[in-house]
Design an enzyme around this catalytic site. Structure first.
Site, PDB file in Angstrom:
ATOM      1  N   PRO A   1       0.815  -1.222   0.000  1.00  0.00           N
ATOM      2  CA  PRO A   1       0.000   0.000   0.000  1.00  0.00           C
ATOM      3  C   PRO A   1       0.846   1.269   0.000  1.00  0.00           C
ATOM      4  O   PRO A   1       1.818   1.386   0.755  1.00  0.00           O
ATOM      5  CB  PRO A   1      -0.814  -0.116   1.288  1.00  0.00           C
ATOM      6  CG  PRO A   1      -0.902  -1.583   1.532  1.00  0.00           C
ATOM      7  CD  PRO A   1       0.413  -2.154   1.077  1.00  0.00           C
ATOM      8  N   CYS A   2       0.439   2.214  -0.852  1.00  0.00           N
ATOM      9  CA  CYS A   2       1.214   3.445  -1.012  1.00  0.00           C
ATOM     10  C   CYS A   2       0.563   4.647  -0.331  1.00  0.00           C
ATOM     11  O   CYS A   2       1.095   5.749  -0.392  1.00  0.00           O
ATOM     12  CB  CYS A   2       1.399   3.756  -2.497  1.00  0.00           C
ATOM     13  SG  CYS A   2      -0.146   4.172  -3.356  1.00  0.00           S
ATOM     14  N   GLN A   3      -0.577   4.456   0.334  1.00  0.00           N
ATOM     15  CA  GLN A   3      -1.321   5.609   0.851  1.00  0.00           C
ATOM     16  C   GLN A   3      -0.493   6.476   1.788  1.00  0.00           C
ATOM     17  O   GLN A   3      -0.648   7.698   1.827  1.00  0.00           O
ATOM     18  CB  GLN A   3      -2.597   5.156   1.572  1.00  0.00           C
ATOM     19  CG  GLN A   3      -3.685   4.653   0.647  1.00  0.00           C
ATOM     20  CD  GLN A   3      -3.585   3.169   0.403  1.00  0.00           C
ATOM     21  OE1 GLN A   3      -2.507   2.583   0.477  1.00  0.00           O
ATOM     22  NE2 GLN A   3      -4.710   2.546   0.101  1.00  0.00           N
TER      23      GLN A   3
ATOM     24  N   LEU B   1       2.735   6.817   1.657  1.00  0.00           N
ATOM     25  CA  LEU B   1       3.957   7.254   0.985  1.00  0.00           C
ATOM     26  C   LEU B   1       3.681   8.227  -0.137  1.00  0.00           C
ATOM     27  O   LEU B   1       4.566   8.965  -0.564  1.00  0.00           O
ATOM     28  CB  LEU B   1       4.710   6.047   0.406  1.00  0.00           C
ATOM     29  CG  LEU B   1       5.080   4.932   1.379  1.00  0.00           C
ATOM     30  CD1 LEU B   1       5.747   3.794   0.626  1.00  0.00           C
ATOM     31  CD2 LEU B   1       6.005   5.452   2.469  1.00  0.00           C
TER      32      LEU B   1
END
Length: 377
Positions: free
Chosen positions: A67-69, A71
């Protein structure tokens, strides 16, 4: 191979074209799980990575677009210790055993290189060093693979037994000239206008998972005629390298609306990026460049590699190849006119800020609003 944080299967689909067989998938989003069930019906599917006890014996590659939320520049930027992006440590837990997989492939947003002055990358590379992996990463642009979407992502490859450098650095074509703003469509975000625009010539800006309040926010395209259109869901799927209607099974889940498909597409891994990695893993040919040491505290570059606490800069571009480019004017098949409400909202925001716009752009937006019924509409 095993796919963790599998999303709608972009990594798995691209790697499959080069002989990789998916043994297990793990994904928590109900809509994405419905897509995986429909598109990979023979593959075992787990829900929660934190409850996955082990990966199958004999696994050779673990792929993870974690998950990139926390970053993303557009997200919460809580950092690598955030509740979502901190799940990257689950990858390291699962590959920790002595006879772990030969390869580990991680994908995420390039803002992770900057966030917290590089803290996310220091966390990840330190974990890989501790596990005995040599690692390499490279920021790549989806346009290099012919897709008219300006989408940069970090591809990180690590191994205990192989050298990842020839795979990621053995090919470098350099950026290509792909359009003329006076003759070609230009993409932008109609949801912006005060501090940014996301302007892209002969491409759309990076597809996003949606707004902070969960509303789908597709980009818009200014056509040479002055018309303003937005790509449809099928266009978005194709811009990520998927077949049309790939995400349609998501809406079979009770409570999952059509707009959720935008989130799944925006969070997906480009299939063509994964396909390129698969091809390079099979034939990692080409000379690797000269490397220079990366001192502690220096900003993380576009590409680097390391082992046992040492890191080195790799002088390569974000375009490893220059595949035949699919011009945006011929690509969109599912577009529709930007609504009067959306156009008016953009013009209001543009009037409040001090952002500079390309010549004639605001005139085209105002003319489009008039054609759509004006401010009253």
């Amino acid at each position: 191979m095993v796919g963790l944080f599998a999303g709608i299967g972009g990594l798995e689909l691209g790697l499959t074209a080069h002989g990789w067989h998916t043994e297990l998938l793990c994904e928590i989003d109900p809509g994405a799980r419905a897509v995986l069930t429909a598109r990979f019906p023979e593959v075992e599917l787990h829900t929660d990575v934190t409850r996955l006890r082990a990966i199958p014996a004999g696994t050779e590659l673990v792929a993870a677009g974690f998950p990139c939320q926390d970053l993303s520049q557009a997200g919460r930027t809580a950092g690598i210790t955030g509740a979502r992006s901190g799940l990257v440590d689950e990858i390291f837990r699962l590959v920790r055993r002595k006879r772990g997989p030969d390869w580990l492939l991680i994908e995420n947003v390039p803002f992770m290189l900057q966030l917290g002055r590089g803290a996310a990358m220091r966390h990840i590379t330190a974990a890989l060093d501790d596990l005995g992996y040599s690692w390499a990463y490279r920021v790549v642009d989806a346009r290099a693979f012919g897709l008219p979407q300006r989408r940069q992502r970090v591809l990180m490859l690590a191994s205990r037994t192989e050298d990842p450098r020839p795979v990621l650095f053995g090919a470098d074509a350099g950026p290509a000239e792909i359009g003329d703003p006076d003759r070609d469509p230009c993409g932008f975000y109609w949801t912006e206008g005060v501090r940014g625009l996301g302007w892209a010539v002969n491409a759309v800006p990076t597809l996003k998972g949606g707004s902070a309040i969960g509303i789908a926010s597709p980009p818009a395209v200014r056509l040479p005629s002055g018309e303003i259109v937005t790509p449809g869901l099928v266009d978005a799927e194709r811009l990520q390298g998927f077949d049309p209607e790939w995400t349609a099974p998501a809406v079979t889940v009770p409570g999952v609306r059509v707009g959720h498909r935008w989130k799944l597409i925006g969070n997906a891994v480009s299939v063509r990026m994964a396909d390129w990695v698969g091809a390079r893993l099979r034939e990692p040919d080409g000379a690797t460049p000269e490397y220079t040491p990366l001192a502690p505290g220096q900003p993380w570059p576009v590409a680097a590699w390391g082992f046992r606490g040492e890191a080195y800069r790799a002088p390569v571009s974000t375009w490893p190849v220059q595949e035949p480019y699919e011009d945006l004017k011929n690509f969109l098949t599912d577009s529709r006119l930007l609504s009067a409400r959306a156009t008016a909202g953009f013009l209001r925001r543009a009037g409040m800020g001090r952002l500079r716009f390309p010549p004639g752009f605001i005139d085209d937006m105002e003319s489009h609003l008039d054609r759509m019924g004006g401010w009253a509409a």
